[in-house]
Design a protein around this motif. Structure first.
Motif, mmCIF file in Angstrom:
data_model
loop_
_atom_site.group_PDB
_atom_site.id
_atom_site.type_symbol
_atom_site.label_atom_id
_atom_site.label_comp_id
_atom_site.label_asym_id
_atom_site.label_seq_id
_atom_site.Cartn_x
_atom_site.Cartn_y
_atom_site.Cartn_z
ATOM 1 N N VAL A 36 1.090 -1.297 -0.227
ATOM 2 C CA VAL A 36 -0.062 0.425 0.078
ATOM 3 C C VAL A 36 0.864 0.946 0.580
ATOM 4 N N GLU A 37 0.199 2.038 -0.763
ATOM 5 C CA GLU A 37 1.241 3.734 -0.781
ATOM 6 C C GLU A 37 0.557 4.098 0.297
ATOM 7 N N ASN A 38 1.587 3.989 1.475
ATOM 8 C CA ASN A 38 1.552 4.892 2.789
ATOM 9 C C ASN A 38 2.940 5.669 3.139
ATOM 10 N N PRO A 39 3.662 6.384 2.443
ATOM 11 C CA PRO A 39 5.021 7.090 3.315
ATOM 12 C C PRO A 39 4.924 7.327 4.468
ATOM 13 N N ASP A 40 3.665 7.585 5.222
ATOM 14 C CA ASP A 40 3.402 8.230 6.440
ATOM 15 C C ASP A 40 4.341 7.104 7.537
ATOM 16 N N GLY A 41 3.675 5.923 7.317
ATOM 17 C CA GLY A 41 4.065 5.422 8.266
ATOM 18 C C GLY A 41 2.798 4.848 9.199
ATOM 19 N N VAL A 42 1.364 4.901 8.473
ATOM 20 C CA VAL A 42 0.221 5.180 9.309
ATOM 21 C C VAL A 42 -0.243 3.745 9.328
ATOM 22 N N LEU A 43 -1.360 3.983 10.872
ATOM 23 C CA LEU A 43 -1.614 2.564 11.211
ATOM 24 C C LEU A 43 -2.998 2.845 10.486
ATOM 25 N N TYR A 44 -3.154 2.373 9.317
ATOM 26 C CA TYR A 44 -5.040 2.757 8.348
ATOM 27 C C TYR A 44 -6.023 2.023 8.607
ATOM 28 N N GLY A 45 -4.960 0.440 9.053
ATOM 29 C CA GLY A 45 -6.093 -0.104 9.526
ATOM 30 C C GLY A 45 -7.760 0.060 8.507
ATOM 31 N N ARG A 46 -9.318 -0.315 9.471
ATOM 32 C CA ARG A 46 -10.203 0.350 8.248
ATOM 33 C C ARG A 46 -10.233 2.036 7.301
ATOM 34 N N LEU A 47 -9.256 2.407 7.092
ATOM 35 C CA LEU A 47 -9.812 3.948 6.964
ATOM 36 C C LEU A 47 -10.032 3.789 5.612
ATOM 37 N N PRO A 48 -10.247 4.705 5.089
ATOM 38 C CA PRO A 48 -11.040 4.543 3.227
ATOM 39 C C PRO A 48 -9.631 5.857 3.169
ATOM 40 N N GLY A 49 -9.248 5.362 1.408
ATOM 41 C CA GLY A 49 -8.394 5.882 0.879
ATOM 42 C C GLY A 49 -6.906 5.811 0.899
ATOM 43 N N TYR A 50 -6.667 4.456 1.153
ATOM 44 C CA TYR A 50 -4.991 3.844 1.307
ATOM 45 C C TYR A 50 -5.123 2.448 -0.160
ATOM 46 N N HIS A 51 -4.723 3.386 -1.266
ATOM 47 C CA HIS A 51 -4.501 2.533 -2.450
ATOM 48 C C HIS A 51 -3.404 1.741 -2.320
ATOM 49 N N LEU A 52 -2.882 0.888 -3.529
ATOM 50 C CA LEU A 52 -1.950 -0.098 -3.866
ATOM 51 C C LEU A 52 -0.807 1.265 -3.941
ATOM 52 N N SER A 53 0.554 0.722 -3.977
ATOM 53 C CA SER A 53 1.722 1.664 -4.540
ATOM 54 C C SER A 53 1.494 0.683 -6.426
ATOM 55 N N ASP A 54 2.438 1.199 -6.154
ATOM 56 C CA ASP A 54 3.444 1.235 -8.163
ATOM 57 C C ASP A 54 3.282 -0.681 -7.805
#
Length: 243
Positions: A36-54
């Motif tokens: 997942v694209e997550n540059p800030d290292g957030v525990l995104y869990g069930r949050l919307p808006g987190y997509h696959l990285s390249d």
């Protein structure tokens, strides 16, 4: 038989059906989504808006290639974007739509939306320590028992939708590992660093009728997974993202 032994599924299913008194043989592959694209290292869990990285999209394509010759009749995913995007190339390769099942969603977690790690982030704050008193339930999120209940319901629903063929369910690391631990009769509480459920991996459950007779595990995109994120790799500070 492992679900990942490479046998042509149609011929093997016919042999197995005769050998098991006419019970249909069904394989349900439970896939963990790609990176997942997550540059800030957030525990995104069930949050919307987190997509696959390249890289995550390449992982999903690799799994689709791995399953291209299989008898896939049903593809379903967690409603979260990273799971839906991981399922898409598999469904496309077999001329199917991606169904959605809330029972495949990520485990709930009180630290969702925060950075969580050893020596930094939310775990340093005394106000959060009240959530950490019971690792056996666990006290910081959805119980292991509830994860097993909903994941087993999703597994059985996929089996019924593809009975006599194969299905793919795309979910998340903790629910997948909890389901597998239950099926293999291991304790549910565990060291997260020892989960055998790396990015874009397949945990495959083979059914004879309604009974699970074997569990297999494969990593079709292993060469694309950073070494510190591979199954069984230990990391001192690996808590800062979702799964």
């Amino acid at each position: 038989m492992s679900a990942a032994d490479g046998t042509a599924p149609g011929r093997e299913a016919g042999r197995r059906e005769r050998d098991t008194g006419g019970q249909a043989v069904t394989v349900v592959h439970v896939m963990r989504h790609g990176e997942v694209e997550n540059p800030d290292g957030v525990l995104y869990g069930r949050l919307p808006g987190y997509h696959l990285s390249d890289l995550g999209r390449r992982m999903a394509d690799r799994v689709a290639e791995h399953l291209a010759g299989r008898d896939i009749a049903y593809v379903v995913a967690s409603p979260l974007e990273r799971a839906q995007e991981s399922a898409a190339p598999i469904a496309k390769a077999h001329g199917l739509d991606v169904a959605s099942d809330e029972d495949l969603i990520e485990a709930d977690n009180v630290f969702q939306g925060r950075t969580v790690g050893v020596g930094d982030g939310a775990l340093r704050r005394p106000a959060n320590w009240r959530h950490l008193f019971n690792p056996f339930r666990p006290s910081w999120g959805e119980s292991y028992v509830h994860q097993v209940q909903r994941m087993r319901a999703a597994l059985d629903a996929a089996r019924d939708a593809a009975r006599g063929h194969e299905a793919v369910c795309v979910s998340h690391q903790l629910p997948i590992w909890t389901l597998r631990s239950f099926v293999e009769r291991r304790r549910l509480w565990h060291d997260p660093r020892r989960r055998q459920c790396t990015l874009a991996s397949l945990t495959s459950f083979t059914f004879e009728g309604d009974k699970i007779v074997s569990v297999g595990y494969t990593e079709p995109a292993r060469d694309l997974v950073p070494p510190h994120l591979r199954a069984g790799a230990k990391s001192a500070g690996g808590g800062g993202r979702g799964a």
